[in-house]
Design a protein around this motif. Sequence first.
Motif, PDB file in Angstrom:
ATOM      1  N   ASP A  48     -83.798  21.383 -26.974  1.00  0.00           N
ATOM      2  CA  ASP A  48     -84.577  20.517 -26.100  1.00  0.00           C
ATOM      3  C   ASP A  48     -85.413  19.537 -26.915  1.00  0.00           C
ATOM      4  OD1 ASP A  48     -85.667  19.798 -23.378  1.00  0.00           O
ATOM      5  OD2 ASP A  48     -87.505  20.382 -24.439  1.00  0.00           O
ATOM      6  N   PHE A  49     -86.100  20.030 -27.926  1.00  0.00           N
ATOM      7  CA  PHE A  49     -86.911  19.130 -28.755  1.00  0.00           C
ATOM      8  C   PHE A  49     -86.032  18.126 -29.506  1.00  0.00           C
ATOM      9  CE2 PHE A  49     -90.285  22.564 -28.674  1.00  0.00           C
ATOM     10  CZ  PHE A  49     -91.154  21.845 -27.879  1.00  0.00           C
ATOM     11  N   SER A  52     -85.109  15.021 -27.562  1.00  0.00           N
ATOM     12  CA  SER A  52     -86.202  14.163 -27.112  1.00  0.00           C
ATOM     13  C   SER A  52     -85.996  12.729 -27.584  1.00  0.00           C
ATOM     14  CB  SER A  52     -87.536  14.683 -27.656  1.00  0.00           C
ATOM     15  OG  SER A  52     -88.591  13.833 -27.258  1.00  0.00           O
ATOM     16  N   ALA A  94     -95.996  17.574 -26.281  1.00  0.00           N
ATOM     17  CA  ALA A  94     -94.616  17.543 -25.789  1.00  0.00           C
ATOM     18  C   ALA A  94     -94.458  18.346 -24.505  1.00  0.00           C
ATOM     19  CB  ALA A  94     -93.663  18.078 -26.863  1.00  0.00           C
ATOM     20  N   VAL A  95     -95.136  19.495 -24.442  1.00  0.00           N
ATOM     21  CA  VAL A  95     -94.966  20.398 -23.310  1.00  0.00           C
ATOM     22  C   VAL A  95     -95.940  20.096 -22.174  1.00  0.00           C
ATOM     23  CG1 VAL A  95     -95.078  22.821 -22.591  1.00  0.00           C
ATOM     24  CG2 VAL A  95     -93.981  22.208 -24.754  1.00  0.00           C
ATOM     25  N   THR A 104     -92.915  16.394 -21.079  1.00  0.00           N
ATOM     26  CA  THR A 104     -91.546  16.318 -20.560  1.00  0.00           C
ATOM     27  C   THR A 104     -90.668  17.489 -20.994  1.00  0.00           C
ATOM     28  OG1 THR A 104     -90.923  14.964 -22.456  1.00  0.00           O
ATOM     29  CG2 THR A 104     -91.594  13.802 -20.446  1.00  0.00           C
ATOM     30  N   HIS A 105     -91.217  18.404 -21.767  1.00  0.00           N
ATOM     31  CA  HIS A 105     -90.422  19.521 -22.289  1.00  0.00           C
ATOM     32  C   HIS A 105     -90.866  20.831 -21.642  1.00  0.00           C
ATOM     33  CE1 HIS A 105     -88.510  17.046 -25.353  1.00  0.00           C
ATOM     34  NE2 HIS A 105     -89.652  16.389 -25.364  1.00  0.00           N
TER      35      HIS A 105
END
Length: 132
Positions: A48-49, A52, A94-95, A104-105
């Motif tokens: 997932d990262f 990005s 990020a989270v 967005t994570h």
Amino acid sequence: MMAAVDLDLSEVVTFAADLKGVPSELSRHAIPCLNRFAQDVKTDMQNDFRSSSNGGFQKIANVVRYDDITPGAGGYETEVGVDKGGAGSLANLAVYGTPKGGGTHPRPDQIAVWHQPAYEKSLQDMAAEILS
């Protein structure tokens, strides 16, 4: 130091409690199931990262880890998360994001919930094999 994530795995705990009468050698079979679960969560977080659009967030993938499986209160435990410092310092942005963006994570506990059915099935299959 990683950020801790609390997961509601009450169904797994109930299942484990049902196995209390099983010999202690069960743990040597259960630990690989938990390792696979932790590795799957870690891999999904890394993927997932890496996907990005933010180059800084992509670097977080390199500091996602999980701890060795250890006996805990009532079972076994591990932590999956991001090492703090360096690129890991961006994980909260990020989270969870800020008013200016980010967020967005998925959280590690969300990813763990996605893998929970497969983890429960692997424990059930392992127990069935041992008990048969």
